[in-house]
Design a protein around this motif. Structure first.
Motif, PDB file in Angstrom:
ATOM      1  N   HIS A  10      -1.328  18.208  67.927  1.00 38.43           N
ATOM      2  CA  HIS A  10      -1.544  16.799  67.581  1.00 38.43           C
ATOM      3  C   HIS A  10      -0.239  16.147  67.118  1.00 38.43           C
ATOM      4  O   HIS A  10       0.073  15.004  67.506  1.00 38.43           O
ATOM      5  N   ASN A  26       2.095  15.616  70.137  1.00 37.20           N
ATOM      6  CA  ASN A  26       1.633  14.517  70.982  1.00 37.20           C
ATOM      7  C   ASN A  26       1.832  13.161  70.305  1.00 37.20           C
ATOM      8  O   ASN A  26       2.162  12.170  70.965  1.00 37.20           O
ATOM      9  N   MET A  52       1.451   9.442  71.878  1.00 41.35           N
ATOM     10  CA  MET A  52       0.033   9.433  72.206  1.00 41.35           C
ATOM     11  C   MET A  52      -0.787   9.213  70.933  1.00 41.35           C
ATOM     12  O   MET A  52      -0.716  10.026  70.010  1.00 41.35           O
ATOM     13  N   GLN A  74      -6.220  11.564  71.725  1.00 37.05           N
ATOM     14  CA  GLN A  74      -6.239  13.031  71.698  1.00 37.05           C
ATOM     15  C   GLN A  74      -7.613  13.549  71.299  1.00 37.05           C
ATOM     16  O   GLN A  74      -8.149  14.479  71.919  1.00 37.05           O
TER      17      GLN A  74
END
Length: 455
Positions: free
Chosen positions: A386, A389, A394, A399
């Motif tokens: 996480h 990303n 993102m 996610q």
């Protein structure tokens, strides 16, 4: 040749699955016969009183079922959402969901009956797979032409055919196991036919694969038989050949009572001095049980590959990292995801029908089953993914949506993030105002001191 009647089709489908499903569940529960390669071996070992087996069929199924858990349904309509949540608890649908998942894994199919009682209450319950059958149209395999269900009550077997517009009832005065021909059934003299007020077949059919009638154990049973045979052979060998066995060639003067091996004892041997015959003693080599264990482990590895079950479920594995564990269990996760996808289609239809009977009309596509995450989750690894990303741009919401978070969960997260931002903003405003006040106070005081010093 005349085409078979629907009663004949239903009887053939129901009768044909009885012994097969019974065998599948027997293997799942560990009730497995010992299978021999030849009749000669069977005749040699038929007197064995002990039974040895390692039930790996259950491991294959349970490993999958651990990842298939239905937690309810999501709907955008608040009233329908409240209604389905209430019915989920009142009807104990979580228990039926577990039974259905197990039947699909073991038998490749499962059934859920949804109906209304005479007093207007909604009922929904899983039916055992061997008691129901679904007959589809040949020209459209997605359309259920009719369904059948039979059950035994007081020595009388009842069989019902479910059509969208009518229900046909048949009875036989024989127990189900004794019925060999559909001619044993006659229209129920009390109620041979009644209208179907639902306008649809109230029996929902869950399938593992529309084109294959086999569940998870179809390819496991032959290997399970081999495992049980090797395990039984190992136990017999451990009883007869795993301990050292000694032998002795003696002359008549030596008594076997003198050949006792114990501390502080002396074995006495005599020999024929004239004939030159001397006693001989020796020991047979013990049977190596590791040969059986190696063969069993080899079969376990094959079971793991064929069924996409992680090998560490069947074999001892060393410590592995979180990333390696996720990679090892990825095939099982993908298989579980396919199961939830296939069963989710039927669960949506069943949930919409349950709501319809309770007075809430919703579209089937408005119902979203809530499945627990089928993936192997390693908190540290997931947090690192996480973070990486997020740094790449993102948003965390995207996610989490890809990981299966529902719209409701994402909305809750968004609200929590908004509240946190508000709190941080308020705290920052207070701190800024306080710093400004302190700065202004310090600046005025400094100017006053400077003026005083200049005077």
């Amino acid at each position: 040749m005349a085409a078979p009647t629907d009663l004949e089709l239903a009887f053939k489908a129901l009768k044909g699955k009885q012994s097969r499903y019974e065998q599948l569940y027997a293997y799942y529960h560990g009730e497995q016969p010992l299978v021999y390669a030849t009749e000669q071996l069977r005749s040699q070992f038929h007197t064995l009183t002990a039974k040895y087996s390692e039930n790996w069929a259950a491991v294959v199924v349970d490993a999958l079922l651990e990842r298939i858990s239905l937690g309810g349904f999501n709907l955008e309509d608040p009233g329908a959402k409240t209604a389905i949540d209430t019915l989920w608890d009142e009807l104990d649908l979580s228990l039926d969901a577990d039974d259905i998942a197990r039947d699909v894994a073991v038998c490749s199919e499962a059934f859920l009956m949804v109906e209304k009682t005479d007093d207007g209450q909604v009922r929904a319950f899983a039916n055992a797979a061997h008691l129901c059958a679904a007959i589809y149209r040949e020209d459209d395999p997605r359309e259920l032409r009719f369904a059948a269900k039979w059950f035994e009550l007081g020595g009388v077997t009842h069989l019902t055919l479910y059509y969208p517009d009518v229900l046909e009832h048949y009875v036989s005065d024989k127990p189900r196991a004794e019925i060999t021909e559909p001619a044993a059934f006659q229209p129920d003299p009390e109620t041979s036919q009644e209208p179907n007020g639902y306008g649809r077949i109230p029996l929902f059919h869950f399938q593992r694969d529309r084109n294959s009638p086999y569940g998870e154990l179809q390819n496991v049973i032959p290997l399970q038989n081999a495992v049980n045979k090797l395990f039984a052979d190992m136990m017999v060998s451990s009883e007869f050949g795993a301990y050292p066995q000694r032998w002795a060639i003696l002359q008549a003067l030596t008594k076997t009572s003198d050949l006792k091996a114990a501390p502080n004892t002396i074995m006495k041997f005599f020999f024929d001095a004239e004939g030159g015959l001397r006693p001989e003693v020796g020991q047979f080599a013990a049977t190596q049980l590791s040969n059986f264990l190696d063969a069993i482990d080899h079969i376990a590895s094959k079971i793991a590959v064929i069924t996409r079950t992680p090998k560490h479920y069947l074999l001892q594995q060393g410590d592995v990292s979180g990333e390696a564990l996720i990679a090892m269990e990825a095939p099982l996760s993908r298989k579980a995801s396919k199961y939830t996808g296939r069963m989710g289609v039927t669960w949506r239809q069943a949930a919409a029908f349950i709501l319809e009977l309770s007075g809430h009309t919703v579209r089937v596509n408005d119902v979203t089953p809530i499945w627990e995450d089928v993936r192997t989750v390693q908190p540290l690894t997931e947090a690192q993914i996480h973070e990486a990303n997020s740094k790449a741009g993102m948003p965390i919401e995207i996610q989490l949506e890809r990981e299966g978070w529902t719209a409701e969960e994402l909305a809750t997260l968004h609200d929590a993030e908004t509240q946190r931002t508000v709190r941080e903003t308020n705290a920052a405003d207070v701190a800024r105002e306080d710093a400004l006040r302190r700065f202004n106070a310090g600046k005025v005081e400094g100017m006053a001191n400077a003026t005083k010093a200049s005077e």
